[in-house]
Write a protein that holds these residues in place. Sequence first.
Motif, short mmCIF file in Angstrom:
data_model
loop_
_atom_site.label_atom_id
_atom_site.label_comp_id
_atom_site.label_asym_id
_atom_site.label_seq_id
_atom_site.Cartn_x
_atom_site.Cartn_y
_atom_site.Cartn_z
N PRO A 278 0.82 -1.22 0.00
CA PRO A 278 0.00 0.00 0.00
C PRO A 278 0.85 1.27 0.00
O PRO A 278 0.40 2.31 -0.47
CB PRO A 278 -0.81 -0.10 1.30
CG PRO A 278 -0.58 -1.46 1.85
CD PRO A 278 0.57 -2.10 1.14
N ASP A 279 2.09 1.18 0.51
CA ASP A 279 2.92 2.38 0.60
C ASP A 279 3.75 2.66 -0.66
O ASP A 279 4.53 3.59 -0.68
CB ASP A 279 3.85 2.27 1.82
CG ASP A 279 3.07 2.48 3.11
OD1 ASP A 279 2.32 3.47 3.17
OD2 ASP A 279 3.20 1.65 4.02
N VAL A 280 3.62 1.80 -1.68
CA VAL A 280 4.40 2.02 -2.92
C VAL A 280 3.46 2.50 -4.04
O VAL A 280 2.44 1.87 -4.30
CB VAL A 280 5.13 0.73 -3.36
CG1 VAL A 280 5.85 0.95 -4.70
CG2 VAL A 280 6.12 0.28 -2.30
N THR A 281 3.83 3.60 -4.68
CA THR A 281 3.07 4.11 -5.82
C THR A 281 3.94 3.98 -7.06
O THR A 281 5.03 4.58 -7.12
CB THR A 281 2.70 5.60 -5.62
OG1 THR A 281 2.05 5.72 -4.36
CG2 THR A 281 1.80 6.10 -6.74
N LEU A 282 3.51 3.16 -8.02
CA LEU A 282 4.30 2.96 -9.25
C LEU A 282 3.80 3.91 -10.34
O LEU A 282 2.60 3.97 -10.62
CB LEU A 282 4.13 1.49 -9.69
CG LEU A 282 4.82 1.06 -10.97
CD1 LEU A 282 6.34 1.19 -10.87
CD2 LEU A 282 4.46 -0.40 -11.30
N MET A 283 4.71 4.66 -10.93
CA MET A 283 4.36 5.60 -12.00
C MET A 283 5.20 5.23 -13.22
O MET A 283 6.43 5.28 -13.14
CB MET A 283 4.68 7.03 -11.57
CG MET A 283 3.74 7.55 -10.50
SD MET A 283 4.38 9.00 -9.66
CE MET A 283 5.22 8.24 -8.28
N THR A 284 4.56 4.82 -14.30
CA THR A 284 5.33 4.33 -15.45
C THR A 284 5.07 5.18 -16.69
O THR A 284 4.13 5.96 -16.74
CB THR A 284 4.96 2.87 -15.78
OG1 THR A 284 3.57 2.81 -16.08
CG2 THR A 284 5.30 1.96 -14.64
N GLY A 285 5.93 4.99 -17.68
CA GLY A 285 5.73 5.65 -18.98
C GLY A 285 6.34 7.03 -19.06
O GLY A 285 6.16 7.73 -20.04
N GLN A 286 7.07 7.44 -18.04
CA GLN A 286 7.74 8.74 -18.14
C GLN A 286 8.98 8.85 -17.27
O GLN A 286 9.04 8.26 -16.19
CB GLN A 286 6.80 9.88 -17.83
CG GLN A 286 5.98 9.71 -16.60
CD GLN A 286 4.98 10.82 -16.51
OE1 GLN A 286 5.29 11.94 -16.90
NE2 GLN A 286 3.80 10.53 -16.02
N GLY A 287 9.93 9.62 -17.80
CA GLY A 287 11.17 9.83 -17.07
C GLY A 287 11.15 11.20 -16.40
O GLY A 287 10.08 11.80 -16.22
N LEU A 288 12.33 11.68 -16.05
CA LEU A 288 12.45 12.95 -15.32
C LEU A 288 12.79 14.09 -16.26
O LEU A 288 13.47 13.89 -17.25
CB LEU A 288 13.63 12.88 -14.34
CG LEU A 288 13.72 11.79 -13.31
CD1 LEU A 288 14.89 12.09 -12.38
CD2 LEU A 288 12.43 11.73 -12.55
#
Length: 431
Positions: free
Chosen positions: A136-146
């Motif tokens: 629950p404490d991990v949020t995965l964000m994909t498809g983009q870099g910095l």
Amino acid sequence: MTQAFDIIIVGAGMVGAALATGLGQQGIRVGLIDKAVPADFDAHASPDIRVSALSAGSERYLQSLGAWPALVAMRATPYRRLAVWDETPHPLSRLLPGSLTEVEFNAAQLGADHLGHIVENSVTQNALWQTAQAQPDVTLMTGQGLTSLEQSPDCARVTLEDGTELSAQLIVGADGAMSQVRTLAGIGVTRDQYQQQAMVISVRYLGPPEDITWQGFFPSGPRAFLPLHGAGDQHPDETWGSLVWYDSPARLAELKALSDAQLMAEIGKSFPDRLPHLTHIDAKASFPIARQHAKHYFLNRVVLAGDAAHTINPLAGQGVNLGFQDAQCLQGLLKEARRSGDDLANPRWLGQYEQQRRPANRRMMLAMDLFYHLFSNQIPPVHLARNLGLGAARALPFARNRVARYAMGLDEQLPGPVQQILHRLPGLNRI
Ligand SMILES: Cc1cc2nc3c(=O)[nH]c(=O)nc-3n(C[C@H](O)[C@H](O)[C@H](O)COP(=O)(O)OP(=O)(O)OC[C@H]3O[C@@H](n4cnc5c(N)ncnc54)[C@H](O)[C@@H]3O)c2cc1C
């Protein structure tokens, strides 16, 4: 609006996803970012061309994260034997006992069921994405870099390509050998490109899965065989495998330009006789290989792990195994930092991480070079032994066995005399 986390991990490859899982299990809020988008596992698809030999230590770590059962349920091939030998013809070869030219390890002799598993990188990553997303404490964000990374005395901020702003006490760069985080943080590297490159060839061969992985050392570089899983209903008598051919960039360019039939013939002529009968070439790709080490493992609120911190010669397949050791170490120290109520970027903890991991990673880099020199050279072994300061040729099988065991992840320590030999190798004092 800025989204706040305790830690942001840039790069959800095998190392980043493992670390995110471990931190999430400790109740640390993690933002996990990857520029790639996940691909679902397809049991009928050809294997990923990128495969890794995961050591028993990595297996234990992945067990502790809860990722191992999902990984094995997808596909993983255990190997029980491992052989390394010298294919270089030199005048003394005929006079030498087999123990000087070949080393074979067998799980049974070590009282183990297997020595390790060959696993497709995408399978390991997929299993770890599942465990990370289950926290629950991990949020995965994909498809983009910095697009940017800024640090201030009390926090670090990153901006993603869609303009989302994130903040955290600590940013982990787990974004691979070309790490953007490392560059944005201003951390330099020492880098030595090897003369050789590696070409990986995905193949099918006739027969059931082999339980051995092997590597023959030729003057132009090693040639290795890694067994994979059975090829399924469509090819019931066949098995997938992975070949690794190390050679000069020019030679590999020639090989890559060949048709599959021509390449198959070339493999037949060039690989050791014990290669099983190949039936099909599925894919091929070449990778530059370099020994690279970050000058610092942390700077202010940025810390590096896995290939972002170090890359080594893949000839003994230890790259991701070292990365998992980084993740495990960092995870333990950040747990202590949290328990002590410290800022997660406190140098007291990040300094301990660097103190523990830098010498261990450096030792493996050096062992890889020693391993290469001991098995692949055009100098008769007695001269080589003298050059390395071993003093007597009889020390050579001892050194080879111990170095090979360490390089393959079977031993955790190099014996003292072998460590002294490492320092005699040319050009290694810079890393
Ligand atoms: C030919 C070859 C054979 C090998 N064989 C073995 C072996 O048998 N055993 C072994 O242990 N190792 C092996 N290795 C090494 C192993 O592949 C690496 O050590 C391992 O992949 C490193 O994992 P990582 O998670 O640190 O980095 P990577 O696997 O490189 O993952 C980095 C992740 O970061 C993401 N990313 C990159 N940049 C950004 C960005 N700017 N923003 C957001 N996300 C980003 C990428 O999409 C990727 O998911 C081999 C390497 C080669 C070249």
